[in-house]
Design a protein around this motif. Structure first.
Motif, short mmCIF file in Angstrom:
data_model
loop_
_atom_site.label_atom_id
_atom_site.label_comp_id
_atom_site.label_asym_id
_atom_site.label_seq_id
_atom_site.Cartn_x
_atom_site.Cartn_y
_atom_site.Cartn_z
N VAL A 260 0.89 -1.40 0.01
CA VAL A 260 -0.20 -0.07 -0.17
C VAL A 260 0.82 1.29 0.03
CG1 VAL A 260 -1.83 -0.97 1.15
CG2 VAL A 260 -0.22 -0.16 2.54
N GLY B 126 4.09 4.01 0.94
CA GLY B 126 4.51 4.81 2.35
C GLY B 126 6.00 5.09 2.18
N ARG C 138 -7.88 -0.37 8.16
CA ARG C 138 -7.10 0.76 7.62
C ARG C 138 -8.05 1.54 6.51
NH1 ARG C 138 -0.65 -0.45 7.16
NH2 ARG C 138 -0.22 -1.17 9.52
N GLN D 299 -7.35 1.63 3.46
CA GLN D 299 -6.51 2.25 2.39
C GLN D 299 -6.84 1.77 1.11
OE1 GLN D 299 -3.50 0.80 4.97
NE2 GLN D 299 -2.38 2.56 4.40
#
Length: 442
Positions: free
Chosen positions: A134, A136, A216, A218
């Motif tokens: 995802v 980061g 989350r 996301q």
């Protein structure tokens, strides 16, 4: 997407049902159920054939005749022999091993069905591959620098990419992270890229099971608002199997912070079903990022490939308790087995592990059999049977493994989506509505 949306709006549902009713059908129960339910079609995207058949069986309809095969050079061919025009089509496909092949098979199946005139296409992805990618900031950067980097680049990023350009805040960053020009190599946000592929292929909706990372939101955000993502929970099905064990002083353990919400669900569910006070604990990884990289290098060079658990810290008491570890994924099982060893050293009486998605990569099954874990419970979201003979033998020899099916949950979700019903009780686990076990203690 514009012309497709307009064509869907111009289609009159009366025409669709008239078209279905005009087809020649026999009086068999299956075909009668098919007509009664309207233009509902379910098919496989190439893998999960057994799971798709199970879902279709719960719906009382046949699996659509879609032929998916590979050419000698590895290309995928998709041919649909089912009438798709005006239908509400659900394509079932977990994007698990081989991941890229499964994704391409799903994409090509969706585009073939879209070109065949389907009214609506829902991708049913029990296990969403690349869900752990995802994006980061690099983990070896300090948090303040990472925040500056991300904030300074948001306006310049193409969808699905992270590209860190030269910034004053990067001057003190370690050379192992940045190249000679002070930049970090571009990295894809793979989960976002898969979402974009699905949307461009023509998918209208996505249904998945226990989407990772848990809680989350996301991945749901990687899809545009016109493509809803429904995540159904496996907790109720898991608890039916988990609570077949008569626990003594049960404690639910979250193997990392992300699973605390899931651990609380199991805690309340066990208390409801067995009437026993249930504790909760969490395992933290206190190692620095540098230590984590060193551990990863040591693990890669180690003949056994085991994970060092020196940096793991248990928060909570499990001495003399029956422990239930709950997680979303078992991949190589290194992390799970390391945590099980910590729990055993901390005095755990019995250890049961539950994870929704069982990837069982590499030597995972061997590690689980040799670990202190007494029982491993997982679901059938991933097909782990169609691999090499060695893996099939390990699977057949696994004494600790128990698999439960989420096909009834997925079938109910499909039926409700097809009928414009609510999925609220499938999205959120409510322990107060769980059926208590008849042998629970007061």
């Amino acid at each position: 997407m514009g012309p497709i949306i307009e064509s869907r709006r111009s289609l009159r549902m009366g025409d669709v049902y008239d078209f279905v009713a005009s087809e020649t059908v026999s009086s068999s129960r299956t075909e009668a159920a098919y007509i009664e339910r309207g233009p509902l079609v379910i098919c496989s995207g190439g893998t999960n054939a057994d799971f798709t058949a199970s879902v279709a069986s719960h719906l009382g309809i046949p699996v659509a005749d879609v032929d998916i095969k590979s050419f000698a050079d590895g290309e995928t061919s998709v041919r649909s022999f089912q009438v798709m025009r005006g239908r509400d089509v659900f394509v079932v496909q977990s994007t698990s091993r081989p991941v890229n092949e499964a994704i391409i098979g799903l994409i090509l199946t969706i585009t073939a069905i879209r070109r065949a005139g389907a009214n609506k296409i829902t991708a049913v992805i029990p296990y969403y591959g690349y869900s752990r990618a995802v994006g980061g900031a690099p983990t070896s950067m300090d948090s303040q620098t990472a925040q500056l980097v991300v904030a300074s680049n948001q306006a310049h990023l193409a969808p699905g990419m992270i590209l860190h350009e030269e910034e004053d805040a990067m001057k003190d960053a370690p050379l192992s992270v940045f190249g000679s020009q002070g930049t970090v190599a571009a990295r894809p946000i793979s989960a976002a890229d898969v979402a974009r592929l699905l949307e461009e292929a023509g998918v209208d909706m996505v249904i998945t099971v226990d989407l990772q990372p848990p809680g989350r939101g996301q991945i749901e955000g990687f899809f545009r608002p016109i493509t809803p993502v429904e995540t159904i929970r496996s907790t109720s099905v898991a608890l039916e199997q988990v609570c077949k064990t008569d626990f003594q002083r049960p404690v639910v353990v979250a193997p990392h912070e992300d699973c605390l919400g899931l651990a609380r669900e199991f805690q309340h569910g066990i208390e409801r079903r067995q009437g026993k006070r249930t504790g909760i604990a969490v395992i933290l990884d206190t190692g620095s990022s540098a230590q984590a990289e060193a551990n990863a290098s040591a693990m890669a060079s180690s003949p056994s490939g085991e994970t060092s658990d020196a940096s793991l810290k248990l928060v909570g008491n499990v001495n003399g308790c029956d422990v239930i570890i709950v997680d979303g994924i078992i991949d190589t099982a290194r992390s799970l087995c390391a945590r099980a060893r910590l729990l055993k050293r901390s005095g755990a009486r019995r250890i049961i592990a539950y994870a929704t998605h069982s990837l069982f990569s590499g030597e995972a099954l061997r590690r689980l059999e040799e670990s202190p874990i007494d029982e491993v419970i997982t679901t059938d979201t991933v097909d782990v049977t169609g691999r090499d003979h060695e893996h099939k033998f390990a699977l057949a020899s696994a004494r600790k493994l128990r698999r439960v099916s989420v096909a009834p949950l997925v079938a109910e979700a499909i039926e409700r989506v097809h009928g414009n019903g609510s999925l609220q009780h499938l999205r959120v686990f409510d322990s107060s509505t769980a059926d208590p076990d008849t042998h629970g203690e007061e």
